[in-house]
Design a protein around this motif. Structure first.
Motif, PDB file in Angstrom:
ATOM      1  N   LYS A 139       0.836  -1.205   0.000  1.00 46.49           N
ATOM      2  CA  LYS A 139       0.000   0.000   0.000  1.00 46.49           C
ATOM      3  C   LYS A 139       0.869   1.252   0.000  1.00 46.49           C
ATOM      4  N   LEU A 190       1.572   4.377  -3.143  1.00 44.46           N
ATOM      5  CA  LEU A 190       1.473   5.831  -2.992  1.00 44.46           C
ATOM      6  C   LEU A 190       2.745   6.574  -3.391  1.00 44.46           C
ATOM      7  N   ARG A 194       1.031  19.625   6.916  1.00 44.10           N
ATOM      8  CA  ARG A 194      -0.131  18.734   6.946  1.00 44.10           C
ATOM      9  C   ARG A 194      -0.046  17.666   5.853  1.00 44.10           C
ATOM     10  N   ASP A 195       0.726  17.938   4.779  1.00 40.77           N
ATOM     11  CA  ASP A 195       0.908  16.919   3.735  1.00 40.77           C
ATOM     12  C   ASP A 195       1.488  15.652   4.354  1.00 40.77           C
ATOM     13  N   TRP A 196       2.422  15.824   5.277  1.00 38.89           N
ATOM     14  CA  TRP A 196       3.029  14.676   5.957  1.00 38.89           C
ATOM     15  C   TRP A 196       2.148  14.211   7.109  1.00 38.89           C
ATOM     16  N   GLY A 197       1.669  15.178   7.893  1.00 38.09           N
ATOM     17  CA  GLY A 197       0.917  14.838   9.099  1.00 38.09           C
ATOM     18  C   GLY A 197      -0.397  14.117   8.826  1.00 38.09           C
ATOM     19  N   SER A 198      -1.069  14.464   7.739  1.00 41.40           N
ATOM     20  CA  SER A 198      -2.378  13.868   7.458  1.00 41.40           C
ATOM     21  C   SER A 198      -2.276  12.508   6.791  1.00 41.40           C
ATOM     22  N   SER A 199      -1.099  12.181   6.311  1.00 41.30           N
ATOM     23  CA  SER A 199      -0.960  10.915   5.585  1.00 41.30           C
ATOM     24  C   SER A 199      -0.767   9.746   6.539  1.00 41.30           C
ATOM     25  N   GLU A 200      -1.483   8.669   6.223  1.00 41.61           N
ATOM     26  CA  GLU A 200      -1.391   7.468   7.052  1.00 41.61           C
ATOM     27  C   GLU A 200      -0.149   6.662   6.688  1.00 41.61           C
ATOM     28  N   PHE A 201       0.328   6.864   5.471  1.00 43.98           N
ATOM     29  CA  PHE A 201       1.405   6.006   4.968  1.00 43.98           C
ATOM     30  C   PHE A 201       2.760   6.704   5.023  1.00 43.98           C
ATOM     31  N   LYS A 202       3.633   6.119   5.774  1.00 42.34           N
ATOM     32  CA  LYS A 202       5.000   6.621   5.838  1.00 42.34           C
ATOM     33  C   LYS A 202       5.940   5.436   5.618  1.00 42.34           C
TER      34      LYS A 202
END
Lengths: 88, 416
Positions: free
Chosen positions: A3, A7, A50-58
């Motif tokens: 997953k 992305l 927020r681009d990083w903070g809101s994403s579930e996938f890291k």
């Protein structure tokens, strides 16, 4: 992990700088997936705010770096090191 | 009366159910452990007392920013400036931040191929269009958004608590520190809180609804996710939902996030429009001012939000500082309303409501703490002063124009 790799969007950061423009290449998610296990690439997550903070996938093991501070953090890596930057 | 209570509840709980509030609650639960529960009870009690205090003078506009109450203390121009500063930046910045979060949630939970920013803009356009419809329909849509978000959160919480092997008593033994910055931050959960003076019990409806929903969610989150993980996560709500119910939990949380975003933006839009009508002294929905506002306000706000989204504010750490600043301005406005109510009570009956005064002092301390504990306090202070100056100038110009051209916008029988 699949997953996460779905992305991945590899970008050319600072492509306008001639020093980079000639050498920066795109990497497919399949290629990155195979290289992640061997450990010969360093993944830099250049998403911020927020681009990083809101994403579930890291991506596990990825380092965070600011796209605007490339001059600062690029000194920490050797010139022949393979860096993968992702922003989405 | 029931209708008024329900309306007050759906408008006031809009912000409560948005992803930003879920982050505050999740991080707070991680930092404070079970202490977050009694703290939440105390906060609900504090807001109930303050709402009762604000409601007591029986001014007709406590639903729309309390302009008339504030005017008794500061005069018209400062009251208008403070009201504008408390609500307009909050609406614009919250819309920007929440739409980005919803865009990512939609992209990552539902459709991988759909661009996150595409969804953010689509949702912005839909919410803007909704505001152009008659108010009755907007309120119905708001009720739908709130029920969807609250229902989803309650389902996840109850499912998580009832199906867990770990007893709740064991979870609640995990304690943290109440002296963390999260304790004051939890006060910001109730941003946009209003109470309808037409309803006897509306002063405690929103705080109690928030207490009920979040108490269950905190217990469920602490049951499934470690406090360290909850504290450090930027999306603790999604982490908890995934742990509680797996993939269906993620999808349910996706629905909660998107409907919570719609509820927060729609609720704040309605509040802002009501506040502007109150400042203009208009209380008829058929007035020229109300009709102009309906066709111009939401497109203007949508345009500003769209510009902020397109210029990349979402990817800038500054957005978090500005949003926190806007929430602080709302809390400062709410504290001033409490002050105004105390002053009004003293002028009228020569008595000071002591419980209300103590609660107002607590709000002041929290405000001070929120500013001084912020690592970006310089930027925060610059933002706060800039907003106050701009809104002050705006209200001065507004009242000046209305002095030169009195009743220019007041037609169709509205009163002033």
């Amino acid at each position: 992990m699949k997953k996460i790799l779905l992305l991945l969007s590899l970008t050319l950061l600072m492509a306008w700088q001639p020093a980079f423009a000639a050498e920066v290449q795109l990497m497919t998610k399949e290629e990155l997936k195979s290289r992640l296990d061997t450990g010969d690439v360093t993944v830099l997550d250049v998403r911020s705010g927020r681009d990083w903070g809101s994403s579930e996938f890291k991506i596990q093991g990825a380092f965070r770096a600011s796209g605007g501070d490339i001059a600062k953090w690029s000194k920490d890596y050797q010139k022949d090191q393979k860096l993968v930057l992702y922003c989405a | 009366m029931k209708q008024h209570l329900f309306l007050s509840l759906t408008l006031g709980t809009g912000w409560l159910l948005c992803p930003e509030s879920l982050v505050m609650v999740g991080n707070g639960a991680g930092q404070m452990g079970w202490i977050a529960l009694p703290l939440l009870v105390a906060i609900a009690l504090l807001y109930s007392i303050c709402n009762k205090l604000i409601q007591t003078p029986r001014f007709p506009d406590t639903t729309g920013g309390g302009f008339l109450l504030l005017k008794t203390m500061t005069g018209a121009i400062p009251a208008a400036g403070i009201s504008l500063a408390a609500f307009i930046p909050l609406l614009i910045l919250a819309a920007t931040a929440l739409l980005v979060t919803s865009g990512y949630t939609f992209n990552e939970v539902f459709l991988y191929w759909f661009p996150n920013f595409g969804f953010s803009f689509l949702l912005l356009a839909l919410l803007c269009t909704l505001q152009l419809l008659p108010e009755k329909l907007i309120v119905r849509a708001q009720i739908f958004f709130v029920c969807l978000a609250a229902g989803g959160l309650l389902i996840l919480s109850v499912y998580g608590i009832t199906t867990s092997d770990i007893p709740t008593t064991a979870v609640l033994k995990e304690s943290g520190s109440i002296w963390s910055s999260s304790s004051a931050i939890l006060l910001l959960l109730f941003a946009g809180l209003t109470c309808n003076s037409n309803t006897q019990h509306s002063f405690f409806s929103v705080p109690v609804a928030g207490l009920l929903i979040f108490s269950l969610w905190i217990v469920a989150s602490l049951t499934y996710v470690s406090p360290e993980r909850l504290t450090s996560s930027t999306i603790p709500y999604m982490t908890a939902a995934r742990k509680i119910m797996g993939e269906p939990g993620r999808q349910l949380m996706g629905i909660i996030v998107i409907s919570g975003t719609c509820a927060a933006i729609t609720g704040l839009m309605l509040l802002c429009k009501q506040m502007l009508c109150n400042i203009a002294g208009v209380n008829s929905p058929n007035s020229k001012f109300s009709r102009n506002l309906r066709w111009s306000f939401s497109p203007l706000i949508a345009m500003i939000t769209g510009i902020l989204l397109a210029t990349g504010l979402a990817g800038d750490e500054l957005l978090e500082v500005l949003l926190r600043g806007a929430l602080i301005l709302w809390l400062a406005h709410y504290t001033l309303l409490c002050f105004a109510a105390i002053l009004h009570s003293y002028r009228k009956a020569k008595t000071v409501p002591w419980t209300g005064s103590v609660c107002t002092c607590v709000l002041m301390v929290a405000l001070f703490s929120l500013i001084t504990d912020n690592p970006h306090r310089m930027e925060l202070l610059v933002f706060l002063f800039s907003v106050l100056i701009i809104s002050g100038l705006f209200s001065t110009i507004w009242f000046y124009i209305n002095t030169i051209h009195p009743n220019k916008h007041l037609t169709n029988g509205e009163n002033r």
